[in-house]
Design a protein around this motif. Structure first.
Motif, PDB file in Angstrom:
ATOM      1  N   ASN A  44       0.839  -1.261   0.109  1.00 12.03           N
ATOM      2  CA  ASN A  44      -0.084   0.138   0.072  1.00 12.03           C
ATOM      3  C   ASN A  44       0.889   1.240   0.061  1.00 12.03           C
ATOM      4  OD1 ASN A  44      -2.395  -1.320  -0.068  1.00 12.03           O
ATOM      5  ND2 ASN A  44      -2.747  -1.493   2.239  1.00 12.03           N
ATOM      6  N   GLU A  45       1.934   1.218   0.775  1.00 13.85           N
ATOM      7  CA  GLU A  45       2.847   2.364   0.672  1.00 13.85           C
ATOM      8  C   GLU A  45       3.582   2.367  -0.752  1.00 13.85           C
ATOM      9  OE1 GLU A  45       5.735   2.003   3.836  1.00 13.85           O
ATOM     10  OE2 GLU A  45       4.137   1.756   5.475  1.00 13.85           O
ATOM     11  N   LEU A  46       4.111   1.478  -1.140  1.00 14.95           N
ATOM     12  CA  LEU A  46       4.705   1.365  -2.610  1.00 14.95           C
ATOM     13  C   LEU A  46       3.465   2.013  -3.397  1.00 14.95           C
ATOM     14  CD1 LEU A  46       6.762  -1.427  -2.632  1.00 14.95           C
ATOM     15  CD2 LEU A  46       7.220   0.802  -2.149  1.00 14.95           C
ATOM     16  N   LEU A  47       2.206   1.619  -3.556  1.00 17.33           N
ATOM     17  CA  LEU A  47       1.303   2.053  -4.459  1.00 17.33           C
ATOM     18  C   LEU A  47       1.142   3.575  -4.355  1.00 17.33           C
ATOM     19  CD1 LEU A  47      -1.175   1.128  -6.547  1.00 17.33           C
ATOM     20  CD2 LEU A  47      -2.350   0.853  -4.650  1.00 17.33           C
ATOM     21  N   GLN A  48       0.874   3.992  -3.039  1.00 17.50           N
ATOM     22  CA  GLN A  48       0.841   5.370  -2.882  1.00 17.50           C
ATOM     23  C   GLN A  48       1.945   6.108  -3.519  1.00 17.50           C
ATOM     24  OE1 GLN A  48       0.240   6.516   1.149  1.00 17.50           O
ATOM     25  NE2 GLN A  48       0.028   8.725   0.645  1.00 17.50           N
ATOM     26  N   ARG A  49       3.037   5.842  -3.263  1.00 18.19           N
ATOM     27  CA  ARG A  49       4.229   6.472  -3.751  1.00 18.19           C
ATOM     28  C   ARG A  49       4.250   6.388  -5.358  1.00 18.19           C
ATOM     29  NH1 ARG A  49       9.877   3.666  -3.198  1.00 18.19           N
ATOM     30  NH2 ARG A  49       9.831   3.440  -5.443  1.00 18.19           N
ATOM     31  N   ASN A  50       3.783   5.419  -5.859  1.00 16.74           N
ATOM     32  CA  ASN A  50       3.687   5.355  -7.143  1.00 16.74           C
ATOM     33  C   ASN A  50       2.714   6.088  -7.812  1.00 16.74           C
ATOM     34  OD1 ASN A  50       5.604   3.374  -7.428  1.00 16.74           O
ATOM     35  ND2 ASN A  50       4.215   1.498  -7.613  1.00 16.74           N
ATOM     36  N   ASN A  51       1.565   6.361  -7.267  1.00 14.24           N
ATOM     37  CA  ASN A  51       0.548   7.244  -7.745  1.00 14.24           C
ATOM     38  C   ASN A  51       0.899   8.722  -7.558  1.00 14.24           C
ATOM     39  OD1 ASN A  51      -1.252   5.059  -8.004  1.00 14.24           O
ATOM     40  ND2 ASN A  51      -2.294   5.063  -6.274  1.00 14.24           N
ATOM     41  N   GLU A  52       1.847   8.912  -6.458  1.00 16.29           N
ATOM     42  CA  GLU A  52       2.468  10.209  -6.425  1.00 16.29           C
ATOM     43  C   GLU A  52       3.056  10.609  -7.540  1.00 16.29           C
ATOM     44  OE1 GLU A  52       3.879  10.551  -2.515  1.00 16.29           O
ATOM     45  OE2 GLU A  52       2.045  10.699  -1.695  1.00 16.29           O
ATOM     46  N   MET A  53       4.033   9.613  -8.040  1.00 17.61           N
ATOM     47  CA  MET A  53       4.799   9.704  -9.115  1.00 17.61           C
ATOM     48  C   MET A  53       4.248   9.894 -10.498  1.00 17.61           C
ATOM     49  SD  MET A  53       7.887   7.103  -8.292  1.00 17.61           S
ATOM     50  CE  MET A  53       9.504   7.652  -7.624  1.00 17.61           C
ATOM     51  N   TYR A  54       3.197   9.216 -10.637  1.00 17.34           N
ATOM     52  CA  TYR A  54       2.567   9.145 -11.847  1.00 17.34           C
ATOM     53  C   TYR A  54       1.750  10.608 -11.992  1.00 17.34           C
ATOM     54  CZ  TYR A  54       2.735   4.110 -12.890  1.00 17.34           C
ATOM     55  OH  TYR A  54       3.253   3.049 -13.015  1.00 17.34           O
ATOM     56  N   ALA A  55       1.379  11.109 -10.891  1.00  9.92           N
ATOM     57  CA  ALA A  55       0.597  12.233 -10.938  1.00  9.92           C
ATOM     58  C   ALA A  55       1.676  13.378 -11.242  1.00  9.92           C
ATOM     59  CB  ALA A  55      -0.067  12.589  -9.506  1.00  9.92           C
ATOM     60  N   GLU A  56       3.009  13.289 -10.602  1.00  9.21           N
ATOM     61  CA  GLU A  56       3.859  14.126 -11.171  1.00  9.21           C
ATOM     62  C   GLU A  56       4.420  14.024 -12.433  1.00  9.21           C
ATOM     63  OE1 GLU A  56       8.275  15.442  -9.601  1.00  9.21           O
ATOM     64  OE2 GLU A  56       7.203  14.161  -8.375  1.00  9.21           O
ATOM     65  N   ILE A  57       4.311  13.010 -13.113  1.00  2.07           N
ATOM     66  CA  ILE A  57       4.688  12.982 -14.405  1.00  2.07           C
ATOM     67  C   ILE A  57       3.857  13.339 -15.389  1.00  2.07           C
ATOM     68  CG2 ILE A  57       5.092  11.115 -16.331  1.00  2.07           C
ATOM     69  CD1 ILE A  57       6.363   9.218 -14.077  1.00  2.07           C
ATOM     70  N   ASP A  58       2.533  13.095 -14.944  1.00  2.00           N
ATOM     71  CA  ASP A  58       1.221  13.859 -15.776  1.00  2.00           C
ATOM     72  C   ASP A  58       1.694  15.307 -15.643  1.00  2.00           C
ATOM     73  OD1 ASP A  58       0.412  11.317 -16.699  1.00  2.00           O
ATOM     74  OD2 ASP A  58      -1.122  11.324 -14.971  1.00  2.00           O
ATOM     75  N   ASP A  59       1.841  15.805 -14.700  1.00  2.00           N
ATOM     76  CA  ASP A  59       1.749  17.477 -14.326  1.00  2.00           C
ATOM     77  C   ASP A  59       2.913  17.962 -15.197  1.00  2.00           C
ATOM     78  OD1 ASP A  59       1.118  19.705 -13.249  1.00  2.00           O
ATOM     79  OD2 ASP A  59       2.418  19.453 -11.705  1.00  2.00           O
ATOM     80  N   LEU A  60       3.959  17.080 -15.132  1.00  2.00           N
ATOM     81  CA  LEU A  60       5.255  17.490 -16.162  1.00  2.00           C
ATOM     82  C   LEU A  60       4.967  17.464 -17.487  1.00  2.00           C
ATOM     83  CD1 LEU A  60       8.164  16.158 -14.004  1.00  2.00           C
ATOM     84  CD2 LEU A  60       7.602  18.446 -14.246  1.00  2.00           C
ATOM     85  N   ARG A  61       4.158  16.521 -17.926  1.00  2.00           N
ATOM     86  CA  ARG A  61       3.676  16.403 -19.357  1.00  2.00           C
ATOM     87  C   ARG A  61       2.875  17.370 -19.926  1.00  2.00           C
ATOM     88  NH1 ARG A  61       3.107   9.654 -20.071  1.00  2.00           N
ATOM     89  NH2 ARG A  61       5.567   9.577 -20.018  1.00  2.00           N
ATOM     90  N   GLN A  62       1.813  17.655 -19.202  1.00  2.00           N
ATOM     91  CA  GLN A  62       0.930  18.835 -19.604  1.00  2.00           C
ATOM     92  C   GLN A  62       1.216  20.200 -19.372  1.00  2.00           C
ATOM     93  OE1 GLN A  62      -2.443  17.466 -17.161  1.00  2.00           O
ATOM     94  NE2 GLN A  62      -2.854  15.599 -18.323  1.00  2.00           N
ATOM     95  N   GLY A  63       2.055  20.669 -18.557  1.00  2.00           N
ATOM     96  CA  GLY A  63       1.926  21.990 -18.313  1.00  2.00           C
ATOM     97  C   GLY A  63       3.441  22.450 -17.900  1.00  2.00           C
ATOM     98  N   LEU A  64       3.667  23.636 -18.462  1.00  2.00           N
ATOM     99  CA  LEU A  64       5.178  24.204 -18.210  1.00  2.00           C
ATOM    100  C   LEU A  64       5.215  24.721 -17.048  1.00  2.00           C
ATOM    101  CD1 LEU A  64       5.625  25.839 -21.870  1.00  2.00           C
ATOM    102  CD2 LEU A  64       6.574  23.865 -21.039  1.00  2.00           C
ATOM    103  N   ASP A  65       4.289  24.961 -16.403  1.00  2.00           N
ATOM    104  CA  ASP A  65       4.215  25.499 -14.958  1.00  2.00           C
ATOM    105  C   ASP A  65       5.182  24.544 -14.086  1.00  2.00           C
ATOM    106  OD1 ASP A  65       2.716  27.756 -15.689  1.00  2.00           O
ATOM    107  OD2 ASP A  65       0.829  26.957 -14.972  1.00  2.00           O
ATOM    108  N   ALA A  66       4.681  23.493 -14.004  1.00  2.00           N
ATOM    109  CA  ALA A  66       5.677  22.575 -13.064  1.00  2.00           C
ATOM    110  C   ALA A  66       6.918  22.457 -13.439  1.00  2.00           C
ATOM    111  CB  ALA A  66       4.963  20.907 -13.222  1.00  2.00           C
ATOM    112  N   ILE A  67       7.245  22.424 -14.769  1.00  2.00           N
ATOM    113  CA  ILE A  67       8.469  22.482 -15.134  1.00  2.00           C
ATOM    114  C   ILE A  67       9.404  23.761 -14.729  1.00  2.00           C
ATOM    115  CG2 ILE A  67      10.392  22.563 -17.154  1.00  2.00           C
ATOM    116  CD1 ILE A  67       8.095  20.869 -18.740  1.00  2.00           C
TER     117      ILE A  67
END
Length: 91
Positions: A44-67
């Motif tokens: 469960n801890e690893l799943l939560q960490r993976n979900n946070e990483m996926y959210a960060e990856i999506d944020d970096l792919r979609q907008g320049l604000d995160a970059i």
């Protein structure tokens, strides 16, 4: 008849011993159940960490604000025309 009853009682006692203390008995079941609970908590801890990483990856792919935010905070970059002030406290 007495020997038959005694034999049945001995078989019942042996089966009960095997159930509670034997191989694949209740004690083994309890140990495995505890290991499963620990592993599920880790998963469960690893799943939560993976979900946070996926959210960060999506944020970096979609907008320049995160970059831009990462460049400012992690690399210390500033835009053209901006003035950077560093305030250092005296001890």
């Amino acid at each position: 008849m007495r020997s038959f009853t005694a034999a049945l009682v001995l078989i019942l006692a042996w089966l009960q011993y095997s159930l509670w203390f034997g191989t694949n008995g209740y004690q083994d079941y309890a140990e495995v159940r505890q290991e499963i609970d620990v592993q599920q908590a880790v998963n469960n801890e690893l799943l939560q960490r993976n979900n946070e990483m996926y959210a960060e990856i999506d944020d970096l792919r979609q907008g320049l604000d995160a970059i831009e935010e990462r460049a400012r905070h992690e690399l210390g970059m500033i835009k053209e025309g901006e003035t950077f002030y560093r305030i250092i406290e005296t001890p």
